[in-house]
Structure formats: structure tokens, C-alpha cells
Design a protein around this motif. Structure first.
Motif, PDB file in Angstrom:
ATOM      1  N   MET A 131      48.697  96.309 -13.707  1.00  9.18           N
ATOM      2  CA  MET A 131      47.601  95.719 -14.445  1.00  9.18           C
ATOM      3  C   MET A 131      48.118  95.159 -15.767  1.00  9.18           C
ATOM      4  SD  MET A 131      44.430  98.267 -13.773  1.00  9.18           S
ATOM      5  CE  MET A 131      43.269  96.962 -13.990  1.00  9.18           C
ATOM      6  N   PRO A 132      47.607  94.025 -16.165  1.00  3.79           N
ATOM      7  CA  PRO A 132      48.067  93.406 -17.411  1.00  3.79           C
ATOM      8  C   PRO A 132      47.890  94.305 -18.636  1.00  3.79           C
ATOM      9  CG  PRO A 132      46.700  91.886 -16.163  1.00  3.79           C
ATOM     10  CD  PRO A 132      46.634  93.199 -15.455  1.00  3.79           C
ATOM     11  N   GLU A 133      46.835  95.101 -18.645  1.00  3.45           N
ATOM     12  CA  GLU A 133      46.620  95.994 -19.785  1.00  3.45           C
ATOM     13  C   GLU A 133      47.767  96.989 -19.949  1.00  3.45           C
ATOM     14  OE1 GLU A 133      42.654  94.520 -18.408  1.00  3.45           O
ATOM     15  OE2 GLU A 133      44.367  95.390 -17.389  1.00  3.45           O
ATOM     16  N   ILE A 134      48.319  97.442 -18.847  1.00  2.34           N
ATOM     17  CA  ILE A 134      49.438  98.384 -18.905  1.00  2.34           C
ATOM     18  C   ILE A 134      50.674  97.703 -19.469  1.00  2.34           C
ATOM     19  CG2 ILE A 134      51.005  99.800 -17.521  1.00  2.34           C
ATOM     20  CD1 ILE A 134      48.567 100.390 -15.710  1.00  2.34           C
ATOM     21  N   LEU A 135      50.892  96.439 -19.114  1.00  2.73           N
ATOM     22  CA  LEU A 135      52.018  95.696 -19.687  1.00  2.73           C
ATOM     23  C   LEU A 135      51.880  95.599 -21.211  1.00  2.73           C
ATOM     24  CD1 LEU A 135      52.338  92.806 -17.098  1.00  2.73           C
ATOM     25  CD2 LEU A 135      53.950  94.683 -17.443  1.00  2.73           C
ATOM     26  N   GLY A 136      50.668  95.307 -21.684  1.00  2.27           N
ATOM     27  CA  GLY A 136      50.438  95.215 -23.122  1.00  2.27           C
ATOM     28  C   GLY A 136      50.598  96.549 -23.819  1.00  2.27           C
ATOM     29  N   ALA A 191      60.102  95.373 -22.085  1.00  2.00           N
ATOM     30  CA  ALA A 191      58.640  95.253 -21.992  1.00  2.00           C
ATOM     31  C   ALA A 191      58.213  93.798 -22.167  1.00  2.00           C
ATOM     32  CB  ALA A 191      57.973  96.143 -23.032  1.00  2.00           C
ATOM     33  N   ALA A 192      58.814  93.100 -23.123  1.00  2.00           N
ATOM     34  CA  ALA A 192      58.504  91.681 -23.327  1.00  2.00           C
ATOM     35  C   ALA A 192      58.934  90.861 -22.108  1.00  2.00           C
ATOM     36  CB  ALA A 192      59.187  91.170 -24.589  1.00  2.00           C
ATOM     37  N   ASP A 193      60.084  91.168 -21.543  1.00  2.00           N
ATOM     38  CA  ASP A 193      60.549  90.475 -20.335  1.00  2.00           C
ATOM     39  C   ASP A 193      59.601  90.707 -19.158  1.00  2.00           C
ATOM     40  OD1 ASP A 193      62.741  89.443 -21.643  1.00  2.00           O
ATOM     41  OD2 ASP A 193      64.166  90.898 -20.811  1.00  2.00           O
ATOM     42  N   ALA A 194      59.069  91.916 -19.044  1.00  2.00           N
ATOM     43  CA  ALA A 194      58.124  92.214 -17.961  1.00  2.00           C
ATOM     44  C   ALA A 194      56.874  91.343 -18.093  1.00  2.00           C
ATOM     45  CB  ALA A 194      57.754  93.691 -17.965  1.00  2.00           C
ATOM     46  N   ILE A 195      56.405  91.163 -19.319  1.00  2.00           N
ATOM     47  CA  ILE A 195      55.237  90.307 -19.548  1.00  2.00           C
ATOM     48  C   ILE A 195      55.575  88.863 -19.201  1.00  2.00           C
ATOM     49  CG2 ILE A 195      53.724  89.353 -21.335  1.00  2.00           C
ATOM     50  CD1 ILE A 195      53.832  92.174 -22.661  1.00  2.00           C
ATOM     51  N   ASP A 196      56.732  88.382 -19.649  1.00  2.00           N
ATOM     52  CA  ASP A 196      57.151  87.015 -19.323  1.00  2.00           C
ATOM     53  C   ASP A 196      57.232  86.802 -17.818  1.00  2.00           C
ATOM     54  OD1 ASP A 196      57.356  86.240 -21.967  1.00  2.00           O
ATOM     55  OD2 ASP A 196      59.527  86.506 -22.070  1.00  2.00           O
ATOM     56  N   THR A 197      57.815  87.758 -17.117  1.00  2.00           N
ATOM     57  CA  THR A 197      57.956  87.661 -15.665  1.00  2.00           C
ATOM     58  C   THR A 197      56.589  87.631 -14.992  1.00  2.00           C
ATOM     59  OG1 THR A 197      60.084  88.795 -15.752  1.00  2.00           O
ATOM     60  CG2 THR A 197      58.944  88.781 -13.621  1.00  2.00           C
TER      61      THR A 197
END
Length: 110
Positions: A1-6, A54-60
Motif C-alpha cells: 500500500m502506498p501509505e506504507i511506503l510513505g 525507501a525513496a527508491d521503493a517509492i520511485d519504483t
């Protein structure tokens, strides 16, 4: 879920630099080892550590969304990531209350 990435990004960034530096100073002042916070500051660093991952995971995650969901989907996903990021330390006080009240009254774009 996007919230978990944030939330993950917020967690990894939360102590880097200032928080870990303050903790190390306090530990030193009372004669304790600073190894724990020194290691975490190194491990979570923004260049190559957990914060960078963590930033790379969001970018991906966001990279493939335009093809799958279109631009609107990317905007919605980015908002969900932002909500997750802010959930670690939600704003408080009058301004936050006013903003929350306004958000419930102003229709969002669909």
C-alpha cells in the motif's frame, strides 16, 4: 500500500542527522556508549542507506503507475504516500484543525 511506503520513508528519515546526533550527545553526556545511534545514523543515511532504499521503493512504485492507472492514478497514489509519510508525525494545533475542517468541506477532484 502506498501509505506504507510513505510511513517507511518517514521512519527511516526520522532519526538521521538531528535525532541521532541529539541522542548521541545525551548518551555521551551521561557516559554511555553511542554505538547504537552511531550505527543507526550510518545504516539509515539518505545517500545509500535505508532512507535511500525507501525513496527508491517509492520511485519504483510510481514509475509504472502512469501506464497502469494514468496521470490521475499517479496523483492519487502520491497523495496516499504523503498521508503515510505524515502519519508518523501528524501536524497539530489550530492550523491543522482548520486545514482538516476545510478539507471536509472542499470537494476533491475525482
Amino acid at each position: 500500500m502506498p501509505e506504507i511506503l510513505g510511513l517507511n520513508l518517514a521512519m527511516e528519515l526520522s532519526g538521521v542527522g538531528g535525532g541521532y546526533r541529539r541522542a548521541a550527545a545525551a548518551l555521551r553526556r551521561y557516559g554511555y556508549s553511542t554505538l547504537f545511534v552511531d550505527l543507526h545514523n550510518t545504516i539509515d543515511n539518505v545517500a545509500t542507506g535505508h532512507a535511500a532504499w525507501a525513496a527508491d521503493a517509492i520511485d519504483t512504485y510510481l514509475a509504472d503507475l502512469p501506464r497502469v492507472l494514468g496521470p490521475e492514478g499517479v496523483t492519487a497514489a502520491w497523495e496516499r504516500i504523503r498521508v503515510g509519510y505524515r502519519s508518523l508525525n501528524p501536524p497539530g494545533g489550530r492550523v491543522a484543525g482548520l486545514y482538516a475542517a476545510l478539507r471536509t468541506r472542499v470537494p476533491t477532484r475525482s
